[in-house]
Design a protein around this motif. Structure first.
Motif, short mmCIF file in Angstrom:
data_model
loop_
_atom_site.label_atom_id
_atom_site.label_comp_id
_atom_site.label_asym_id
_atom_site.label_seq_id
_atom_site.Cartn_x
_atom_site.Cartn_y
_atom_site.Cartn_z
N ASP A 47 0.84 -1.20 0.00
CA ASP A 47 0.00 0.00 0.00
C ASP A 47 0.88 1.25 0.00
OD1 ASP A 47 -2.51 -1.17 -0.02
OD2 ASP A 47 -2.66 -1.22 2.16
N GLU A 65 9.77 1.46 6.30
CA GLU A 65 8.49 1.07 6.86
C GLU A 65 7.53 0.79 5.69
OE1 GLU A 65 5.14 3.14 9.62
OE2 GLU A 65 7.23 3.54 10.11
N THR A 66 6.92 -0.39 5.71
CA THR A 66 6.04 -0.80 4.62
C THR A 66 4.66 -1.15 5.16
OG1 THR A 66 7.96 -1.76 3.54
CG2 THR A 66 5.82 -2.42 2.68
N ARG A 67 3.62 -0.66 4.47
CA ARG A 67 2.25 -1.06 4.79
C ARG A 67 1.75 -1.92 3.65
NH1 ARG A 67 -1.01 3.99 5.89
NH2 ARG A 67 0.85 5.17 6.21
N ARG A 68 1.21 -3.08 3.99
CA ARG A 68 0.75 -4.03 2.98
C ARG A 68 -0.75 -4.28 3.10
NH1 ARG A 68 5.34 -6.44 0.94
NH2 ARG A 68 7.17 -6.22 2.24
N ASP A 96 11.49 -4.29 6.63
CA ASP A 96 11.34 -3.14 7.51
C ASP A 96 12.40 -3.18 8.60
OD1 ASP A 96 9.20 -2.28 6.05
OD2 ASP A 96 7.70 -2.92 7.48
#
Length: 138
Positions: A47, A65-68, A96
């Motif tokens: 995302d 930082e990753t939002r999935r 991350d």
């Protein structure tokens, strides 16, 4: 007169050389992944992704930082993109965290916990023509 001209020319050239020395590029700041311009595999389910960089004279410290997107509820367990192994389920392999890259050309080696115990991870950075080249090997 000629002597004064040459002395002034020398002083001007010396001053220009002293003031024009290139200042190293500072990569500090927060960088965001531009999803519309990125070619990501559908299984990545990203995302958003941000990278925060803090730079000193000696190192680059990079925090990602990753939002999935969660996998579809009707997807069978272990199907591609459901987070079976490695990338996709957080924790190990998600990418991350924080990594420190030395700017003196030396490799930085750290030990990270993995599914099979401690794993060495090597970080190396070079800056060439205002471009940072960061490598990581596991």
């Amino acid at each position: 007169m000629r002597k004064i001209f040459f002395v002034m020319a020398f002083l001007c050239l010396s001053a220009t050389a002293a003031f024009s020395q290139a200042k190293p590029t500072d990569f500090s700041g927060t960088w965001m992944l531009d999803l519309p311009k990125s070619k990501l595999d559908v299984r990545a389910r990203i995302d958003s992704m941000s990278m925060t960089v803090a730079q000193t004279d000696k190192e680059l410290k990079v925090t990602t930082e990753t939002r999935r997107t969660p996998p579809p509820a009707d997807a069978p367990a272990g199907a591609p993109g459901t987070g079976g192994r490695g990338m996709g389920r957080g924790g190990f392999g998600a990418g991350d965290g924080t990594a420190s890259y030395s700017l003196d050309g030396k490799e930085t080696v750290v030990e990270l916990d993995g599914p099979n115990g401690q794993m060495p991870v090597k970080y190396k950075a070079t800056i060439d023509s205002g471009k940072a080249n960061l490598t990581q090997s596991r």
